[in-house]
Design a protein around this motif. Structure first.
Motif, PDB file in Angstrom:
ATOM      1  N   LEU A  17     -36.222  30.628  30.262  1.00  0.00           N
ATOM      2  CA  LEU A  17     -36.368  31.964  29.737  1.00  0.00           C
ATOM      3  C   LEU A  17     -36.602  32.182  28.187  1.00  0.00           C
ATOM      4  CD1 LEU A  17     -36.264  35.055  30.521  1.00  0.00           C
ATOM      5  CD2 LEU A  17     -33.813  34.754  30.134  1.00  0.00           C
ATOM      6  N   VAL A  18     -35.820  31.163  27.513  1.00  0.00           N
ATOM      7  CA  VAL A  18     -35.900  31.181  25.952  1.00  0.00           C
ATOM      8  C   VAL A  18     -37.259  30.908  25.559  1.00  0.00           C
ATOM      9  CG1 VAL A  18     -35.115  30.076  23.903  1.00  0.00           C
ATOM     10  CG2 VAL A  18     -33.416  31.143  25.529  1.00  0.00           C
ATOM     11  N   ALA A  19     -37.766  29.809  26.286  1.00  0.00           N
ATOM     12  CA  ALA A  19     -38.837  29.205  26.044  1.00  0.00           C
ATOM     13  C   ALA A  19     -40.120  30.057  26.190  1.00  0.00           C
ATOM     14  CB  ALA A  19     -39.316  27.827  26.819  1.00  0.00           C
ATOM     15  N   GLN A  20     -40.094  30.958  27.406  1.00  0.00           N
ATOM     16  CA  GLN A  20     -41.029  31.934  27.549  1.00  0.00           C
ATOM     17  C   GLN A  20     -41.092  33.216  26.675  1.00  0.00           C
ATOM     18  OE1 GLN A  20     -39.992  33.410  31.691  1.00  0.00           O
ATOM     19  NE2 GLN A  20     -40.485  31.456  32.509  1.00  0.00           N
ATOM     20  N   THR A  21     -40.058  33.180  25.784  1.00  0.00           N
ATOM     21  CA  THR A  21     -40.053  34.410  24.632  1.00  0.00           C
ATOM     22  C   THR A  21     -40.676  33.850  23.614  1.00  0.00           C
ATOM     23  OG1 THR A  21     -38.043  33.711  23.899  1.00  0.00           O
ATOM     24  CG2 THR A  21     -37.770  35.374  25.565  1.00  0.00           C
ATOM     25  N   ARG A  22     -41.192  32.643  23.454  1.00  0.00           N
ATOM     26  CA  ARG A  22     -41.767  32.180  22.242  1.00  0.00           C
ATOM     27  C   ARG A  22     -40.793  32.246  21.109  1.00  0.00           C
ATOM     28  NH1 ARG A  22     -45.386  29.015  24.796  1.00  0.00           N
ATOM     29  NH2 ARG A  22     -46.979  30.265  25.913  1.00  0.00           N
ATOM     30  N   ASN A  62     -25.661  20.149  29.646  1.00  0.00           N
ATOM     31  CA  ASN A  62     -26.607  20.738  30.331  1.00  0.00           C
ATOM     32  C   ASN A  62     -27.435  21.585  29.159  1.00  0.00           C
ATOM     33  OD1 ASN A  62     -25.708  20.122  32.741  1.00  0.00           O
ATOM     34  ND2 ASN A  62     -24.391  21.942  33.167  1.00  0.00           N
ATOM     35  N   ILE A  63     -26.626  22.094  28.242  1.00  0.00           N
ATOM     36  CA  ILE A  63     -27.284  22.719  27.091  1.00  0.00           C
ATOM     37  C   ILE A  63     -28.258  21.917  26.294  1.00  0.00           C
ATOM     38  CG2 ILE A  63     -26.987  24.057  24.872  1.00  0.00           C
ATOM     39  CD1 ILE A  63     -26.434  25.990  27.686  1.00  0.00           C
ATOM     40  N   LEU A  64     -27.714  20.694  26.027  1.00  0.00           N
ATOM     41  CA  LEU A  64     -28.466  19.795  25.413  1.00  0.00           C
ATOM     42  C   LEU A  64     -29.569  19.293  25.811  1.00  0.00           C
ATOM     43  CD1 LEU A  64     -25.708  17.486  23.676  1.00  0.00           C
ATOM     44  CD2 LEU A  64     -27.123  19.462  22.502  1.00  0.00           C
ATOM     45  N   SER A  65     -29.553  18.932  27.186  1.00  0.00           N
ATOM     46  CA  SER A  65     -30.764  18.263  27.981  1.00  0.00           C
ATOM     47  C   SER A  65     -31.789  19.548  28.018  1.00  0.00           C
ATOM     48  CB  SER A  65     -30.246  17.791  29.268  1.00  0.00           C
ATOM     49  OG  SER A  65     -29.782  18.928  30.085  1.00  0.00           O
ATOM     50  N   HIS A  66     -31.567  20.742  28.251  1.00  0.00           N
ATOM     51  CA  HIS A  66     -32.452  21.695  28.394  1.00  0.00           C
ATOM     52  C   HIS A  66     -33.048  22.536  27.113  1.00  0.00           C
ATOM     53  CE1 HIS A  66     -32.301  21.179  32.502  1.00  0.00           C
ATOM     54  NE2 HIS A  66     -30.988  21.455  32.620  1.00  0.00           N
ATOM     55  N   PHE A  67     -32.199  22.331  25.810  1.00  0.00           N
ATOM     56  CA  PHE A  67     -32.684  23.194  24.943  1.00  0.00           C
ATOM     57  C   PHE A  67     -33.187  22.299  23.806  1.00  0.00           C
ATOM     58  CE2 PHE A  67     -30.263  26.217  26.897  1.00  0.00           C
ATOM     59  CZ  PHE A  67     -30.881  27.529  26.522  1.00  0.00           C
ATOM     60  N   PHE A  68     -32.774  20.859  23.609  1.00  0.00           N
ATOM     61  CA  PHE A  68     -33.354  19.961  22.704  1.00  0.00           C
ATOM     62  C   PHE A  68     -34.837  19.963  22.906  1.00  0.00           C
ATOM     63  CE2 PHE A  68     -29.192  17.854  20.847  1.00  0.00           C
ATOM     64  CZ  PHE A  68     -29.684  18.070  19.485  1.00  0.00           C
ATOM     65  N   PRO A  69     -35.331  19.695  24.006  1.00  0.00           N
ATOM     66  CA  PRO A  69     -36.827  19.828  23.798  1.00  0.00           C
ATOM     67  C   PRO A  69     -37.562  20.833  23.245  1.00  0.00           C
ATOM     68  CG  PRO A  69     -35.957  18.996  25.970  1.00  0.00           C
ATOM     69  CD  PRO A  69     -34.706  19.423  25.018  1.00  0.00           C
ATOM     70  N   LEU A  70     -36.776  22.139  23.206  1.00  0.00           N
ATOM     71  CA  LEU A  70     -37.423  23.283  22.547  1.00  0.00           C
ATOM     72  C   LEU A  70     -37.317  22.912  21.226  1.00  0.00           C
ATOM     73  CD1 LEU A  70     -35.826  26.014  24.745  1.00  0.00           C
ATOM     74  CD2 LEU A  70     -38.086  24.964  25.072  1.00  0.00           C
TER      75      LEU A  70
END
Length: 116
Positions: A17-22, A62-70
């Motif tokens: 969702l965060v990634a989609q908001t750009r 969980n947060i690190l694994s999904h948000f670090f790539p962003l």
């Protein structure tokens, strides 16, 4: 949107969702918040221990694994360029006369919005 950060799928959904908001993600705060009842470790029931580990450790993973790539997608070129400047400056420092100095500064970019 209600998010259960102990759930890997919820963390992934939120990251998507965060990634989609750009929007630009600048920081991740590794913070979790549950504690077991005040008992000796060997007296804490397994279920209670699991809740603490699931919340305080797995949630952060969980947060690190999904948000670090962003963040990494955006920061890797910047960080590489700044490390190159540090290396170049250190090399030049060895070549210049002792009465001269060189240093590398890496100021951050700030985008501020003021409304009056």
């Amino acid at each position: 949107m209600a998010i259960n950060m102990r759930s890997d799928s919820s963390a992934k959904e939120f990251a998507n969702l965060v990634a989609q908001t750009r929007r630009v993600l600048d920081i991740i705060v590794n913070n979790a918040g549950t504690i077991n009842k005040n008992k000796k470790t060997w007296d804490v029931p397994v279920e209670e221990f699991d809740v603490v580990i699931d919340t305080n450790l797995k949630r952060v993973v969980n947060i690190l694994s999904h948000f670090f790539p962003l963040i990494i997608e955006r920061l890797a070129p910047y960080c590489a360029s700044k490390w190159a400047i540090v290396g170049l400056s250190q090399s030049v420092a060895k070549e210049i006369p002792p009465n001269l100095a060189i240093d590398a500064l890496s100021p951050a970019a700030l985008f501020l919005s003021f409304e009056f």
